[in-house]
Design a protein around this motif. Structure first.
Motif, PDB file in Angstrom:
ATOM      1  N   GLY A 173      -0.590  23.027  24.402  1.00 56.87           N
ATOM      2  CA  GLY A 173       1.084  22.241  23.572  1.00 56.87           C
ATOM      3  C   GLY A 173       0.753  20.715  23.135  1.00 56.87           C
ATOM      4  O   GLY A 173       1.393  20.232  22.984  1.00 56.87           O
ATOM      5  N   GLN A 174       0.428  20.608  25.073  1.00 55.43           N
ATOM      6  CA  GLN A 174       0.399  19.347  25.781  1.00 55.43           C
ATOM      7  C   GLN A 174      -1.160  17.930  23.772  1.00 55.43           C
ATOM      8  O   GLN A 174      -0.555  16.975  24.040  1.00 55.43           O
ATOM      9  N   ALA A 175      -1.717  19.443  23.986  1.00 54.69           N
ATOM     10  CA  ALA A 175      -2.758  18.760  22.690  1.00 54.69           C
ATOM     11  C   ALA A 175      -2.099  18.116  21.549  1.00 54.69           C
ATOM     12  O   ALA A 175      -2.146  17.440  21.091  1.00 54.69           O
ATOM     13  N   ALA A 176      -1.387  19.448  21.021  1.00 55.12           N
ATOM     14  CA  ALA A 176      -1.331  19.441  19.860  1.00 55.12           C
ATOM     15  C   ALA A 176       0.426  18.376  19.815  1.00 55.12           C
ATOM     16  O   ALA A 176       0.413  17.450  18.668  1.00 55.12           O
ATOM     17  N   GLY A 177       1.178  17.632  21.014  1.00 55.59           N
ATOM     18  CA  GLY A 177       1.773  17.035  20.777  1.00 55.59           C
ATOM     19  C   GLY A 177       1.520  15.663  20.885  1.00 55.59           C
ATOM     20  O   GLY A 177       2.300  14.539  19.880  1.00 55.59           O
ATOM     21  N   LEU A 178       0.275  15.585  21.188  1.00 50.11           N
ATOM     22  CA  LEU A 178       0.076  14.387  22.168  1.00 50.11           C
ATOM     23  C   LEU A 178      -1.295  14.003  20.907  1.00 50.11           C
ATOM     24  O   LEU A 178      -0.773  12.058  19.651  1.00 50.11           O
ATOM     25  N   PHE A 179      -1.475  14.965  19.428  1.00 52.12           N
ATOM     26  CA  PHE A 179      -1.925  14.494  18.852  1.00 52.12           C
ATOM     27  C   PHE A 179      -0.693  14.394  17.834  1.00 52.12           C
ATOM     28  O   PHE A 179      -1.585  13.130  16.408  1.00 52.12           O
ATOM     29  N   ALA A 180       0.038  15.111  17.642  1.00 47.91           N
ATOM     30  CA  ALA A 180       1.276  14.733  15.950  1.00 47.91           C
ATOM     31  C   ALA A 180       1.982  12.948  16.719  1.00 47.91           C
ATOM     32  O   ALA A 180       1.954  12.582  15.290  1.00 47.91           O
ATOM     33  N   VAL A 181       1.819  12.738  17.502  1.00 47.31           N
ATOM     34  CA  VAL A 181       2.590  11.642  18.402  1.00 47.31           C
ATOM     35  C   VAL A 181       2.295  10.194  17.712  1.00 47.31           C
ATOM     36  O   VAL A 181       1.551   9.351  17.557  1.00 47.31           O
ATOM     37  N   THR A 182       0.809  10.336  18.223  1.00 45.76           N
ATOM     38  CA  THR A 182      -0.568   9.629  17.811  1.00 45.76           C
ATOM     39  C   THR A 182      -1.171   9.342  16.273  1.00 45.76           C
ATOM     40  O   THR A 182      -1.678   7.801  16.234  1.00 45.76           O
ATOM     41  N   ASN A 183      -0.525   9.948  15.810  1.00 44.43           N
ATOM     42  CA  ASN A 183      -1.357   9.868  14.609  1.00 44.43           C
ATOM     43  C   ASN A 183      -0.267  10.525  13.539  1.00 44.43           C
ATOM     44  O   ASN A 183      -0.856  10.761  11.783  1.00 44.43           O
ATOM     45  N   ILE A 184       0.626  10.446  13.836  1.00 49.36           N
ATOM     46  CA  ILE A 184       2.028  10.559  12.209  1.00 49.36           C
ATOM     47  C   ILE A 184       1.813   9.992  11.510  1.00 49.36           C
ATOM     48  O   ILE A 184       1.931  10.036  10.343  1.00 49.36           O
ATOM     49  N   ASP A 185       1.482   8.281  11.012  1.00 48.42           N
ATOM     50  CA  ASP A 185       1.317   7.335  10.632  1.00 48.42           C
ATOM     51  C   ASP A 185       0.132   7.687   9.582  1.00 48.42           C
ATOM     52  O   ASP A 185      -0.014   7.619   8.719  1.00 48.42           O
ATOM     53  N   ASP A 186      -0.747   8.839   9.867  1.00 51.86           N
ATOM     54  CA  ASP A 186      -2.130   9.320   9.498  1.00 51.86           C
ATOM     55  C   ASP A 186      -1.805   9.907   7.752  1.00 51.86           C
ATOM     56  O   ASP A 186      -2.302   9.890   6.840  1.00 51.86           O
ATOM     57  N   ILE A 187      -0.154  10.349   7.712  1.00 52.23           N
ATOM     58  CA  ILE A 187      -0.164  11.546   6.557  1.00 52.23           C
ATOM     59  C   ILE A 187       0.250  10.617   5.572  1.00 52.23           C
ATOM     60  O   ILE A 187      -0.047  10.647   4.742  1.00 52.23           O
ATOM     61  N   LEU A 188       0.974   9.525   5.385  1.00 52.55           N
ATOM     62  CA  LEU A 188       0.982   8.577   4.659  1.00 52.55           C
ATOM     63  C   LEU A 188       0.104   7.942   3.735  1.00 52.55           C
ATOM     64  O   LEU A 188      -0.336   8.174   2.889  1.00 52.55           O
ATOM     65  N   VAL A 189      -1.343   7.258   5.194  1.00 55.85           N
ATOM     66  CA  VAL A 189      -2.785   6.898   4.397  1.00 55.85           C
ATOM     67  C   VAL A 189      -3.632   7.918   3.871  1.00 55.85           C
ATOM     68  O   VAL A 189      -3.929   7.737   2.329  1.00 55.85           O
ATOM     69  N   LEU A 190      -3.461   8.981   4.154  1.00 58.30           N
ATOM     70  CA  LEU A 190      -3.867  10.519   3.450  1.00 58.30           C
ATOM     71  C   LEU A 190      -2.933  11.023   2.270  1.00 58.30           C
ATOM     72  O   LEU A 190      -3.859  11.125   1.630  1.00 58.30           O
ATOM     73  N   SER A 191      -2.318  10.784   1.898  1.00 59.48           N
ATOM     74  CA  SER A 191      -1.317  10.789   0.893  1.00 59.48           C
ATOM     75  C   SER A 191      -1.327   9.616  -0.228  1.00 59.48           C
ATOM     76  O   SER A 191      -2.243  10.634  -1.263  1.00 59.48           O
ATOM     77  N   LEU A 192      -1.631   8.702   0.918  1.00 53.79           N
ATOM     78  CA  LEU A 192      -1.725   7.976  -0.858  1.00 53.79           C
ATOM     79  C   LEU A 192      -3.778   8.144  -1.229  1.00 53.79           C
ATOM     80  O   LEU A 192      -4.067   7.992  -2.589  1.00 53.79           O
TER      81      LEU A 192
END
Length: 199
Positions: A7-26
């Motif tokens: 859970g900690q790993a998943a939370g850390l990944f989500a918080v530090t990579n949220i901006d990647d979803i926009l770039v990936l969508s583009l």
């Protein structure tokens, strides 16, 4: 494998990579309709994130391949790719192609995606190192497995958003402007926030 650590790993990944979803969508929108572009984008995302993870793990063990002072300069990678994308969009518009498409290249190459992912994750390294160092070898393995599994989830999310009718229509129309804009802004933010030009 502790559920708390997962859970900690998943939370850390989500918080530090949220901006990647926009770039990936583009990126997915840029490659839409080109055979194999999705595979190249996923491969590039994995290459870029694997490099981030490798540097963070090495630093957690005491090896420093990238000095802290070098991290802000990673912003030059997305900045250069953004300028290149802007030039291509302008050139295609000048050729009467309306700025859409990518000149038949089939979307971004794995190396372009990897470069943007790695540069955008430069600040992630600083967050991951103390967490991985404190987790020990066993915990570090759990973090690595969870992170790499979530890269696939992020790629699916990027592809999902890029194919929603309303979003896909907007990205199809404006993606040739948004991609360079996002990459250039990302590069400048990495350079400025990292103190590349002094504080």
């Amino acid at each position: 494998m502790s559920l708390g650590t997962v859970g900690q790993a998943a939370g850390l990944f989500a918080v530090t990579n949220i901006d990647d979803i926009l770039v990936l969508s583009l990126f997915f929108a840029q490659g839409a309709g080109h055979r194999g572009s999705g595979t190249r984008i996923v491969l590039g995302q994995y290459l870029g994130f694997a490099a981030i993870l490798a540097v963070a793990v090495a630093a957690a063990f005491g090896a420093t391949f990238l000095p802290q002072s070098a991290l802000p300069w990673l912003g030059l990678l997305p900045l250069a790719l953004g300028l290149k994308a802007a030039w291509q969009a302008w050139r295609h518009r000048a050729d009467g192609e309306g700025g859409e498409g990518d000149g038949g290249k089939g979307g971004p190459s794995p190396w372009e995606v990897a470069a943007v992912t790695f540069a955008n994750g430069g600040d992630n390294i600083g967050v991951y190192v103390p967490v991985l160092a404190a987790a020990g070898v066993g915990g570090m393995s759990v973090y690595a497995v969870v992170f790499l599994a979530l890269v696939a989830v992020w790629c699916l999310a990027g592809a999902f958003f890029a194919t929603r009718p309303v979003i896909a229509k907007a990205l199809s129309r404006w993606g040739h402007v948004l991609l360079p804009l996002v990459l250039i802004t990302l590069g400048l933010l990495i350079l400025i926030d990292g103190g590349a030009f002094g504080r």
